[in-house]
Design an enzyme around this catalytic site. Structure first.
Site, PDB file in Angstrom:
ATOM      1  N   ASP A   1      37.969  23.093  54.079  1.00  0.00           N
ATOM      2  CA  ASP A   1      38.036  21.651  53.862  1.00  0.00           C
ATOM      3  C   ASP A   1      37.613  21.000  55.178  1.00  0.00           C
ATOM      4  O   ASP A   1      38.359  20.995  56.157  1.00  0.00           O
ATOM      5  CB  ASP A   1      39.455  21.245  53.455  1.00  0.00           C
ATOM      6  CG  ASP A   1      39.549  19.773  53.067  1.00  0.00           C
ATOM      7  OD1 ASP A   1      38.731  18.982  53.567  1.00  0.00           O
ATOM      8  OD2 ASP A   1      40.447  19.420  52.281  1.00  0.00           O
TER       9      ASP A   1
ATOM     10  N   LYS B   1      36.154   9.843  52.604  1.00  0.00           N
ATOM     11  CA  LYS B   1      36.458   9.601  54.010  1.00  0.00           C
ATOM     12  C   LYS B   1      35.164   9.273  54.768  1.00  0.00           C
ATOM     13  O   LYS B   1      34.505   8.321  54.433  1.00  0.00           O
ATOM     14  CB  LYS B   1      37.208  10.797  54.582  1.00  0.00           C
ATOM     15  CG  LYS B   1      38.320  11.331  53.643  1.00  0.00           C
ATOM     16  CD  LYS B   1      39.454  10.343  53.423  1.00  0.00           C
ATOM     17  CE  LYS B   1      40.319  10.688  52.223  1.00  0.00           C
ATOM     18  NZ  LYS B   1      40.934  12.003  52.216  1.00  0.00           N
TER      19      LYS B   1
ATOM     20  N   TYR C   1      46.022  19.125  53.434  1.00  0.00           N
ATOM     21  CA  TYR C   1      46.161  17.876  52.694  1.00  0.00           C
ATOM     22  C   TYR C   1      47.285  18.009  51.649  1.00  0.00           C
ATOM     23  O   TYR C   1      47.355  19.023  50.935  1.00  0.00           O
ATOM     24  CB  TYR C   1      44.819  17.567  52.027  1.00  0.00           C
ATOM     25  CG  TYR C   1      44.814  16.244  51.334  1.00  0.00           C
ATOM     26  CD1 TYR C   1      44.832  15.066  52.064  1.00  0.00           C
ATOM     27  CD2 TYR C   1      44.818  16.164  49.954  1.00  0.00           C
ATOM     28  CE1 TYR C   1      44.856  13.843  51.435  1.00  0.00           C
ATOM     29  CE2 TYR C   1      44.831  14.932  49.311  1.00  0.00           C
ATOM     30  CZ  TYR C   1      44.855  13.779  50.069  1.00  0.00           C
ATOM     31  OH  TYR C   1      44.872  12.575  49.445  1.00  0.00           O
TER      32      TYR C   1
ATOM     33  N   ARG D   1      28.064  13.427  31.810  1.00  0.00           N
ATOM     34  CA  ARG D   1      29.181  14.297  32.233  1.00  0.00           C
ATOM     35  C   ARG D   1      28.629  15.586  32.837  1.00  0.00           C
ATOM     36  O   ARG D   1      29.279  16.245  33.642  1.00  0.00           O
ATOM     37  CB  ARG D   1      30.138  14.606  31.074  1.00  0.00           C
ATOM     38  CG  ARG D   1      31.221  15.613  31.442  1.00  0.00           C
ATOM     39  CD  ARG D   1      32.481  15.562  30.568  1.00  0.00           C
ATOM     40  NE  ARG D   1      32.206  15.390  29.162  1.00  0.00           N
ATOM     41  CZ  ARG D   1      31.731  16.345  28.352  1.00  0.00           C
ATOM     42  NH1 ARG D   1      31.487  17.556  28.822  1.00  0.00           N
ATOM     43  NH2 ARG D   1      31.500  16.075  27.084  1.00  0.00           N
TER      44      ARG D   1
HETATM   45  C1  LIG Z   1      41.604  12.800  51.270  1.00  0.00           C
HETATM   46  C2  LIG Z   1      41.542  14.256  51.410  1.00  0.00           C
HETATM   47  C3  LIG Z   1      41.424  15.110  50.303  1.00  0.00           C
HETATM   48  C4  LIG Z   1      41.445  14.594  48.876  1.00  0.00           C
HETATM   49  O1  LIG Z   1      40.398  13.743  48.610  1.00  0.00           O
HETATM   50  P1  LIG Z   1      40.451  12.533  47.528  1.00  0.00           P
HETATM   51  O2  LIG Z   1      39.079  12.008  47.560  1.00  0.00           O
HETATM   52  O3  LIG Z   1      41.493  11.573  47.989  1.00  0.00           O
HETATM   53  O4  LIG Z   1      40.831  13.158  46.230  1.00  0.00           O
HETATM   54  C5  LIG Z   1      41.332  16.458  50.541  1.00  0.00           C
HETATM   55  N1  LIG Z   1      41.349  16.970  51.792  1.00  0.00           N
HETATM   56  C6  LIG Z   1      41.470  16.180  52.868  1.00  0.00           C
HETATM   57  C7  LIG Z   1      41.483  16.792  54.224  1.00  0.00           C
HETATM   58  C8  LIG Z   1      41.563  14.808  52.722  1.00  0.00           C
HETATM   59  O5  LIG Z   1      41.696  14.032  53.802  1.00  0.00           O
END
Ligand SMILES: *Cc1c(COP(=O)(O)O)cnc(C)c1O
Length: 401
Positions: free
Chosen positions: A177, A202, A105, A52
């Site tokens: 982000d 992604k 998001y 963890r």
């Molecule tokens: C998918 C996404 C997230 C969240 O990520 P997860 O891995 O699904 O928790 C945050 N910001 C953006 C721009 C995203 O496309």
């Protein structure tokens, strides 16, 4: 559209964070699927005690990502949302204020408006594409500015360097982000950002097989604080997912190049099609912030948003008629995915907030994959041909002859 990725990044992506296993010679770092680690004596160990807190497979991913980000080893999480939650809980306390891009998001909106609001953390959703609006939203207790650029799903851009100046002048930190472009296409830490945020789900892992997140910084004190909160919350990435993400990372520069080229082709085709009323792709000269895109991006990524004539009904019709593009949430993977933000990814965002952010009910988001882009185009072509509006266009053309 052609561009070159810095070749040094290709080497870092393939070799970063790994070397053959000294014990066995295994070329790839093994998956350290172990909860606990032997301690030689009380307080004496090899840096790992319990998974963890830290794990060698996660550690490898963190070093590899750090090389791509141009940061210290990144801090990796079980999901992108776990990364964002940990960031907010580490930097903000009751009474603090955060400025967030108005188009972000959906999970980030939910976190701030339905969870963290209960703990006295205030968020202002601001059109950060206008630096003056961002500056005007600064309050005495603003500790963090959190932007997403290109933003999901309208691809609206925020000028990272301009917002970094504003945040820093106010004594706040800037987090970006960077999920849609990654530091390969948009090196946000070089543009003044303090924290680069990624959903590794992604493009980083890129194969639709894991969920994960990361935070990358150049500040070691804050990095340690994030690790402490991650250990406390219990949201570290797992060894297997880390290993898969490291494997994805090796081809990231190559994949991104192909995603960009394919998306650009599809965007150009969409723009020329008579039933399409609006195409949003930062690489198109028609994109409202094309100049900023050229200044801030090396290339413009794999996402294209568009709207067809005939509003919501026509949009839903298109999504129900596509056969090759998969109707699914997610983006940045090998397969081309099509989504309807208003009902899928942004379904929880209040209607007025969606409208203000330009997320109209007819908007369609396409994550262009690594297939032959002609297959994607042919699929959209057949879906468009069946629209009532396509019939009207045809009739109008005949009548005008
Ligand atoms: C998918 C996404 C997230 C969240 O990520 P997860 O891995 O699904 O928790 C945050 N910001 C953006 C721009 C995203 O496309």
């Amino acid at each position: 559209m052609s561009f070159e990725i810095d070749p040094r990044l290709s080497t870092r992506a393939v070799r970063g964070g790994s070397s053959p296993d000294p014990a066995t010679g295994a070329l790839l770092t093994p998956i350290y699927q172990s909860t606990t680690f032997l301690q030689e004596a009380v307080g004496r160990h090899k840096g790992f005690t319990y998974s963890r807190a830290a794990n060698p497979s996660v550690d490898q991913l963190e070093r590899a990502l750090g090389e791509i980000e141009g940061s210290l080893p990144a801090v990796c999480f079980s999901t992108g949302m776990a990364a964002i939650t940990t960031l907010f809980l580490t930097l903000l306390e009751s009474g603090d204020h955060v400025i967030v891009s108005d188009v972000v998001y959906g999970g980030t909106v939910r976190l701030l408006q339905r969870v963290l609001n209960k703990y006295g953390i205030a968020a202002s959703f601001v059109d950060t594409s206008d630096p003056q609006a961002a500056e005007a939203a600064i309050m005495p207790k603003t500790k963090l500015v959190f932007i997403e650029t290109p933003a999901n799903p309208t691809l609206k851009l925020t000028d990272v360097s301009a917002i970094a100046l504003i945040a820093h002048k106010a004594g706040a930190l800037l987090a970006v982000d960077n999920t849609f472009l990654t530091s390969i296409l948009q090196p946000v830490l070089d543009q003044g950002t303090d924290i680069s945020v990624l959903s590794t789900t992604k493009y980083i892992e890129g194969h639709n097989s894991t969920v994960g997140g990361s935070l990358a910084l150049r500040d070691s004190t804050l990095t340690e604080k994030l690790r402490f909160v991650r250990k406390t919350l219990g949201c570290i990435q797992s060894p297997l997912e880390s290993w898969l993400t490291v494997r994805g990372l090796k081809t990231l520069p190559l994949r991104l190049k192909a995603h960009c080229e394919n998306a650009h082709q599809v965007a150009k085709w969409l723009e020329a099609h008579p039933v399409v009323s609006r195409v949003l792709y930062p690489g198109l000269p028609s994109f409202p912030q094309h100049e900023l895109a050229l200044r801030q991006h090396k290339a413009h990524g794999g996402l294209v948003s568009f709207e067809v004539k005939g509003g919501v009904d026509a949009g839903i019709d298109v999504m129900n008629r596509v056969k090759f593009c998969y109707l699914a949430e997610n983006l940045g993977a090998a397969e081309t995915l099509i989504t309807h933000p208003a009902s899928m990814t942004h379904g929880d965002v209040p209607v007025e907030q969606r409208a203000a952010a330009g997320i109209t009910d007819g908007l369609i988001r396409l994550s262009v994959g690594l297939e032959d882009p002609q297959d994607v185009i042919a699929d959209l072509q057949q879906a468009f041909a069946a629209l009532p509006v396509a019939e009207q266009e045809k009739e109008a053309k005949c009548a005008s002859r």
